[in-house]
Design a protein around this motif. Structure first.
Motif, mmCIF file in Angstrom:
data_model
loop_
_atom_site.group_PDB
_atom_site.id
_atom_site.type_symbol
_atom_site.label_atom_id
_atom_site.label_comp_id
_atom_site.label_asym_id
_atom_site.label_seq_id
_atom_site.Cartn_x
_atom_site.Cartn_y
_atom_site.Cartn_z
ATOM 1 N N ASN A 110 0.798 -1.238 0.000
ATOM 2 C CA ASN A 110 0.000 0.000 0.000
ATOM 3 C C ASN A 110 0.827 1.282 0.000
ATOM 4 N N GLN A 111 2.056 1.214 -0.435
ATOM 5 C CA GLN A 111 2.876 2.419 -0.567
ATOM 6 C C GLN A 111 3.446 2.513 -1.979
ATOM 7 N N ILE A 112 3.644 3.745 -2.430
ATOM 8 C CA ILE A 112 4.197 3.990 -3.765
ATOM 9 C C ILE A 112 5.702 4.215 -3.645
ATOM 10 N N TYR A 113 6.464 3.443 -4.399
ATOM 11 C CA TYR A 113 7.924 3.551 -4.336
ATOM 12 C C TYR A 113 8.542 4.109 -5.625
ATOM 13 N N GLY A 114 7.736 4.258 -6.661
ATOM 14 C CA GLY A 114 8.269 4.783 -7.905
ATOM 15 C C GLY A 114 7.174 5.401 -8.745
ATOM 16 N N LEU A 115 7.572 6.373 -9.583
ATOM 17 C CA LEU A 115 6.635 6.987 -10.513
ATOM 18 C C LEU A 115 7.106 6.689 -11.932
ATOM 19 N N PRO A 116 6.267 6.012 -12.727
ATOM 20 C CA PRO A 116 6.682 5.581 -14.060
ATOM 21 C C PRO A 116 6.951 6.749 -15.000
ATOM 22 N N LYS A 117 8.096 6.690 -15.685
ATOM 23 C CA LYS A 117 8.508 7.798 -16.554
ATOM 24 C C LYS A 117 8.024 7.629 -17.987
ATOM 25 N N ASP A 118 7.898 6.388 -18.450
ATOM 26 C CA ASP A 118 7.405 6.109 -19.796
ATOM 27 C C ASP A 118 7.060 4.621 -19.883
ATOM 28 N N TYR A 119 6.586 4.190 -21.034
ATOM 29 C CA TYR A 119 6.216 2.778 -21.165
ATOM 30 C C TYR A 119 6.147 2.387 -22.631
ATOM 31 N N SER A 120 6.026 1.105 -22.861
ATOM 32 C CA SER A 120 5.637 0.596 -24.177
ATOM 33 C C SER A 120 4.867 -0.699 -23.989
ATOM 34 N N THR A 121 3.814 -0.847 -24.761
ATOM 35 C CA THR A 121 3.147 -2.141 -24.878
ATOM 36 C C THR A 121 3.730 -2.822 -26.122
ATOM 37 N N LEU A 122 3.175 -3.965 -26.487
ATOM 38 C CA LEU A 122 3.534 -4.644 -27.739
ATOM 39 C C LEU A 122 2.377 -4.516 -28.724
ATOM 40 N N SER A 123 2.718 -4.361 -29.985
ATOM 41 C CA SER A 123 1.703 -4.320 -31.036
ATOM 42 C C SER A 123 2.192 -5.094 -32.254
ATOM 43 N N MET A 172 7.281 15.590 -18.366
ATOM 44 C CA MET A 172 6.949 14.395 -19.139
ATOM 45 C C MET A 172 6.625 14.741 -20.587
ATOM 46 N N GLU A 173 5.999 15.876 -20.807
ATOM 47 C CA GLU A 173 5.706 16.291 -22.180
ATOM 48 C C GLU A 173 7.001 16.537 -22.961
ATOM 49 N N LYS A 174 7.983 17.131 -22.294
ATOM 50 C CA LYS A 174 9.277 17.354 -22.946
ATOM 51 C C LYS A 174 9.978 16.032 -23.240
ATOM 52 N N TRP A 175 9.901 15.096 -22.299
ATOM 53 C CA TRP A 175 10.589 13.805 -22.432
ATOM 54 C C TRP A 175 9.961 12.940 -23.518
ATOM 55 N N THR A 176 8.634 12.974 -23.628
ATOM 56 C CA THR A 176 7.946 12.072 -24.564
ATOM 57 C C THR A 176 7.456 12.785 -25.826
ATOM 58 N N GLY A 177 7.762 14.049 -25.965
ATOM 59 C CA GLY A 177 7.235 14.850 -27.079
ATOM 60 C C GLY A 177 7.696 14.431 -28.454
ATOM 61 N N THR A 178 8.821 13.739 -28.540
ATOM 62 C CA THR A 178 9.338 13.320 -29.847
ATOM 63 C C THR A 178 8.772 11.979 -30.301
ATOM 64 N N GLY A 179 8.040 11.291 -29.407
ATOM 65 C CA GLY A 179 7.493 9.985 -29.762
ATOM 66 C C GLY A 179 8.457 8.851 -29.509
ATOM 67 N N PHE A 180 9.632 9.195 -28.987
ATOM 68 C CA PHE A 180 10.618 8.154 -28.689
ATOM 69 C C PHE A 180 10.103 7.237 -27.583
ATOM 70 N N ALA A 181 9.398 7.822 -26.611
ATOM 71 C CA ALA A 181 8.804 7.059 -25.512
ATOM 72 C C ALA A 181 7.361 7.520 -25.336
ATOM 73 N N LEU A 182 6.538 6.683 -24.730
ATOM 74 C CA LEU A 182 5.132 7.018 -24.529
ATOM 75 C C LEU A 182 4.899 7.528 -23.104
ATOM 76 N N PRO A 183 4.111 8.590 -22.925
ATOM 77 C CA PRO A 183 3.888 9.168 -21.601
ATOM 78 C C PRO A 183 2.994 8.306 -20.723
ATOM 79 N N THR A 184 3.320 8.253 -19.448
ATOM 80 C CA THR A 184 2.527 7.464 -18.499
ATOM 81 C C THR A 184 1.344 8.259 -17.942
ATOM 82 N N ARG A 185 1.327 9.557 -18.230
ATOM 83 C CA ARG A 185 0.191 10.397 -17.828
ATOM 84 C C ARG A 185 -0.819 10.459 -18.976
#
Length: 425
Positions: free
Chosen positions: A147-160, A338-351
């Motif tokens: 019941n505690q949060i230890y990390g905040l996800p910075k980006d992600y990818s699923t499979l397609s 996060m918008e700056k980090w994921t703005g190029t499409g290199f990674a997907l935003p977790t928000r």
């Protein structure tokens, strides 16, 4: 002795004035040097560690960190890349109390570290305006423990599913497959045409786990023991074996002399492959003439399924400057950073709000990845992932190649994994 002439008086006055100017200058120089050497720095340095990504990722992160420092002049970030044996190095430093203040943590490795009391719980730092509800729940849950949060996800990818548009047109296929039965039929139709094979297969657990889940199987149980060899779970894996051995319409990277699923697709050795978001920039840059599209992974046993891979920023429990460390984490995972980090499409935003603002849910290539995050299976297999993953991968490839029956291989892998887990507990 006569009186000094006016000319001599003027010379003496000028000389005395110059002496005074030099003395004042020397005083200020000495004072300035004293300030430089003795005055304490007003900026706090936070150490951030991550693994080495590609050059585009490194450049992008450095730019985001520069933006953070510009907005937080009293905090400096020292970014360190751990390029080899990342988790081994990190665990050693955590034990020796020499770990960075903030660091990357993959969801796969998170359960073990979260259970070891070496990470700082973040709940008390998270204010309402941080908007925690904006994060994709499936991603945030990977970094919760007791019941505690230890990390905040910075980006992600699923499979397609990636498919070659020209190959589809040649075979008379107008739409991507929506069920696994359709994919298998498509794969047979595509084999030997424009491409040598219909489907590229990556036989690792990280790419097969959702197939086990589709029939009601699990990778690990609540106690953390391996359970992937159950009868229901084997049904999902049998799909892969049948297509490879019986249909001969699928192939793995080593069969066609490539190093990854993306490469065998890019080189047109296969007409379809199941890959992550990271394949999009790779394919567009390395194979600019390749015409491809993406789609959600076809449903298996009438169930949608995919994997999701995510990485979080976490704080070292021994960090000396926790308030500043939190400032860094909250900026990097906040809406602006996060918008700056994921703005190029290199990674997907977790928000969710950032993904919507950037339009990734409407992007033709990226929308299948965004659509999959809600039903995706997180890439997380208990506290001892090495034992699970290594034993599965070693035995499944053996079954795929026909060296032993699938059930025998998986039971052997499961038993050995549980034996190793018991030894580590």
């Amino acid at each position: 002795m006569g009186n000094p002439t006016p000319k001599n008086v003027n010379k003496r006055k000028l000389f005395n004035f110059l002496l005074l100017v030099v003395a004042i200058a020397l005083f200020f120089i000495a004072y300035h040097d004293l300030q430089l050497t003795s005055a304490p720095s007003t900026a706090t340095t936070i150490k951030l560690s991550g693994w080495g990504g590609n050059l585009v990722e490194q450049k992008l992160l450095k730019q985001v960190l520069q933006d953070f420092e510009a907005q937080h002049p009293k905090i400096k970030v020292k970014y360190e890349v751990i390029s080899d044996q990342y988790m081994d190095v990190l665990k050693t430093r955590l034990v020796g109390e020499a770990a960075p203040d903030v660091f990357y943590l993959d969801a796969l490795e998170a359960p073990f570290l979260m259970s070891q009391n070496v990470l700082e719980p973040l709940d008390r730092y998270i204010a309402p305006e941080f908007d925690l509800a904006d994060f994709e729940a499936n991603l945030l849950n990977s970094f919760k423990y007791e019941n505690q949060i230890y990390g905040l996800p910075k980006d992600y990818s699923t499979l397609s599913l990636f498919y070659n548009k020209k190959a589809f047109a040649t075979a008379g296929l107008t739409n991507p497959p929506t069920t696994w039965d359709e994919l298998r039929a498509y794969s047979q139709q595509l084999t030997g045409k424009l491409n040598r094979y219909g489907l590229g297969v990556v036989p690792e657990l990280a790419r097969q786990a959702y197939k086990i889940k589709a029939f009601g199987g699990q990778i690990v149980d609540q106690n953390g023991d391996a359970t992937f060899a159950s009868e229901v779970g084997l049904q999902g894996l049998q799909l892969v074996v049948n297509q490879y051995q019986k249909d001969r319409s699928s192939v793995q990277k080593s069969d066609v002399g490539t190093s990854s699923g993306s490469e065998m697709f890019g080189q047109s050795k296969v007409a379809m492959v199941i890959e992550g978001n990271w394949a999009i920039p790779y394919l567009t840059e390395t194979f600019p003439k390749l015409e491809f599209a993406t789609a959600e992974i076809p449903a298996i046993n009438d169930k949608k399924g995919t994997m999701v891979f995510t990485v979080a920023y976490v704080m070292n429990k021994q960090a000396k400057h926790k308030a500043e460390a939190w400032e860094l984490i909250s900026y990097l995972t906040g809406k602006v950073g996060m918008e700056k980090w994921t703005g190029t499409g290199f990674a997907l935003p977790t928000r969710k709000s950032v993904a919507e603002k950037l339009g990734y849910d409407r992007d033709p290539l990226r929308s299948p990845f965004v659509a999959g995050v809600d039903y995706a299976m997180p890439w997380q297999v208990g506290k001892y992932p090495g034992a699970i993953v290594n034993n599965f991968d070693n035995q499944f490839i053996s079954a795929l190649l026909g060296q032993q029956p699938l059930k025998q291989a998986m039971v052997k892998a499961q038993n050995e994994a549980n034996k190793q887990i018991k030894a580590m507990e």
